[in-house]
Scaffold this motif. Structure first.
Motif, PDB file in Angstrom:
ATOM      1  N   VAL A   1       6.802  15.134  -7.705  1.00 17.84           N
ATOM      2  CA  VAL A   1       5.234  14.622  -7.811  1.00 17.84           C
ATOM      3  C   VAL A   1       4.925  15.061  -6.754  1.00 17.84           C
ATOM      4  N   GLN A   2       5.579  14.684  -5.364  1.00 17.75           N
ATOM      5  CA  GLN A   2       4.715  15.640  -4.138  1.00 17.75           C
ATOM      6  C   GLN A   2       4.302  17.252  -4.279  1.00 17.75           C
ATOM      7  N   ASN A   3       5.161  17.635  -4.740  1.00 20.00           N
ATOM      8  CA  ASN A   3       5.491  19.225  -4.939  1.00 20.00           C
ATOM      9  C   ASN A   3       4.352  19.958  -5.464  1.00 20.00           C
ATOM     10  N   SER A   4       3.818  18.651  -6.447  1.00 16.51           N
ATOM     11  CA  SER A   4       2.301  19.568  -7.463  1.00 16.51           C
ATOM     12  C   SER A   4       1.309  19.308  -6.249  1.00 16.51           C
ATOM     13  N   MET A   5       0.959  18.279  -5.797  1.00 12.78           N
ATOM     14  CA  MET A   5      -0.218  18.227  -5.208  1.00 12.78           C
ATOM     15  C   MET A   5      -0.852  18.722  -3.952  1.00 12.78           C
ATOM     16  N   PRO A   6      -1.753  19.170  -3.515  1.00 13.97           N
ATOM     17  CA  PRO A   6      -2.279  20.369  -2.180  1.00 13.97           C
ATOM     18  C   PRO A   6      -1.795  18.520  -1.298  1.00 13.97           C
ATOM     19  N   SER A   7      -2.007  19.346  -0.135  1.00 12.60           N
ATOM     20  CA  SER A   7      -1.172  18.641   0.660  1.00 12.60           C
ATOM     21  C   SER A   7      -2.439  17.474   0.923  1.00 12.60           C
ATOM     22  N   ASP A   8      -3.500  17.538   1.431  1.00 13.20           N
ATOM     23  CA  ASP A   8      -4.994  16.776   1.887  1.00 13.20           C
ATOM     24  C   ASP A   8      -4.771  15.394   0.612  1.00 13.20           C
ATOM     25  N   VAL A   9      -4.581  15.507  -0.024  1.00 13.53           N
ATOM     26  CA  VAL A   9      -4.140  14.422  -0.874  1.00 13.53           C
ATOM     27  C   VAL A   9      -3.368  13.397  -0.661  1.00 13.53           C
ATOM     28  N   LYS A  10      -2.274  13.551   0.517  1.00 11.72           N
ATOM     29  CA  LYS A  10      -0.806  12.934   0.492  1.00 11.72           C
ATOM     30  C   LYS A  10      -1.039  11.777   1.219  1.00 11.72           C
ATOM     31  N   ASP A  11      -2.600  11.410   1.709  1.00  8.18           N
ATOM     32  CA  ASP A  11      -2.890  10.687   2.433  1.00  8.18           C
ATOM     33  C   ASP A  11      -3.668   9.414   1.743  1.00  8.18           C
ATOM     34  N   ARG A  12      -4.114   9.859   0.764  1.00  8.07           N
ATOM     35  CA  ARG A  12      -5.017   9.214  -0.108  1.00  8.07           C
ATOM     36  C   ARG A  12      -3.854   7.902  -0.486  1.00  8.07           C
ATOM     37  N   VAL A  13      -4.715   6.773  -1.119  1.00  3.23           N
ATOM     38  CA  VAL A  13      -3.765   4.913  -1.606  1.00  3.23           C
ATOM     39  C   VAL A  13      -2.930   5.502  -3.356  1.00  3.23           C
TER      40      VAL A  13
ATOM     41  N   LYS B   1       0.593  -1.182  -0.287  1.00  7.14           N
ATOM     42  CA  LYS B   1       0.353  -0.079  -0.226  1.00  7.14           C
ATOM     43  C   LYS B   1       0.820   1.181   0.143  1.00  7.14           C
ATOM     44  N   GLN B   2       0.487   2.295  -0.701  1.00  5.16           N
ATOM     45  CA  GLN B   2       1.699   3.396  -1.180  1.00  5.16           C
ATOM     46  C   GLN B   2       0.750   4.305  -1.726  1.00  5.16           C
ATOM     47  N   THR B   3       0.903   5.522  -0.475  1.00  3.09           N
ATOM     48  CA  THR B   3       0.176   6.965  -0.665  1.00  3.09           C
ATOM     49  C   THR B   3       0.665   7.912  -1.447  1.00  3.09           C
ATOM     50  N   PHE B   4      -0.196   9.289  -1.583  1.00  2.42           N
ATOM     51  CA  PHE B   4       0.456   9.830  -3.144  1.00  2.42           C
ATOM     52  C   PHE B   4       1.542  10.627  -2.324  1.00  2.42           C
ATOM     53  N   GLY B   5       1.616  10.703  -0.581  1.00  4.17           N
ATOM     54  CA  GLY B   5       2.434  11.104  -0.066  1.00  4.17           C
ATOM     55  C   GLY B   5       3.805  10.048  -0.321  1.00  4.17           C
ATOM     56  N   GLN B   6       4.059   9.507  -0.438  1.00  9.21           N
ATOM     57  CA  GLN B   6       4.699   8.265  -0.448  1.00  9.21           C
ATOM     58  C   GLN B   6       5.554   8.588  -2.317  1.00  9.21           C
ATOM     59  N   ALA B   7       4.864   9.274  -2.694  1.00  5.30           N
ATOM     60  CA  ALA B   7       6.096   9.677  -4.082  1.00  5.30           C
ATOM     61  C   ALA B   7       6.660  10.321  -4.193  1.00  5.30           C
ATOM     62  N   PRO B   8       8.019  10.230  -5.169  1.00  2.39           N
ATOM     63  CA  PRO B   8       8.979  11.054  -4.827  1.00  2.39           C
ATOM     64  C   PRO B   8       8.710  12.777  -4.807  1.00  2.39           C
TER      65      PRO B   8
END
Length: 139
Positions: free
Chosen positions: A43-55, A33-40
């Motif tokens: 990639v993380q820099n371009s996403m809102p913080s509330d998305v980082k816990d999504r799978v 199981k990997q979350t968006f927050g575990q992306a490089p």
């Protein structure tokens, strides 16, 4: 060459809840199981913080069968007909190109075949019958 056809469930923010449900209801085992927050970081820099816990991606095993479950990417819309797709998984980039070319005939490309941080060749295509396929090439 390896080749698998795997059911892929795409949800809009409640994939973790669904995974927990399938663990109990189907006696599924979570293999990864990997979350968006575990992306490089790039990639993380371009996403809102509330998305980082999504799978971003998960693999469940139910006896001999694998099933993928994930949340949609930020801003990606889902409709009842596209929450379940078929993920064609292979280790052969040329085979991925072949599937991509064939499935888009009369259909619609959702994500063009391209290198992604998680795959050397990934695409999403809805074929002319309205069936969505994800083409995933393993490293």
């Amino acid at each position: 060459m390896t080749l698998q056809f795997i059911p892929y469930i795409m949800l809009n923010g409640n994939a973790s809840e669904a995974i927990a449900f399938y663990e109990k209801a189907l006696d599924a085992k979570v293999l990864s199981k990997q979350t968006f927050g575990q992306a490089p970081e790039s990639v993380q820099n371009s996403m809102p913080s509330d998305v980082k816990d999504r799978v971003a991606h998960s693999v469940l095993r139910i006896r001999e069968i694998e099933m993928f479950v994930a949340d949609t990417e930020p801003g990606q819309q889902t409709h009842p007909g596209d929450r379940l797709s078929i993920c064609i998984t292979t280790n052969d980039i040329e085979k991925s190109k072949q599937f991509y070319g064939a499935l888009q005939q009369g259909g619609q490309v959702i994500t063009p075949l391209q290198e992604m941080y998680f795959s050397p060749a990934y695409a999403m295509v809805t074929d002319k019958f309205g069936i969505t396929f994800q083409i995933f090439t393993t490293r």
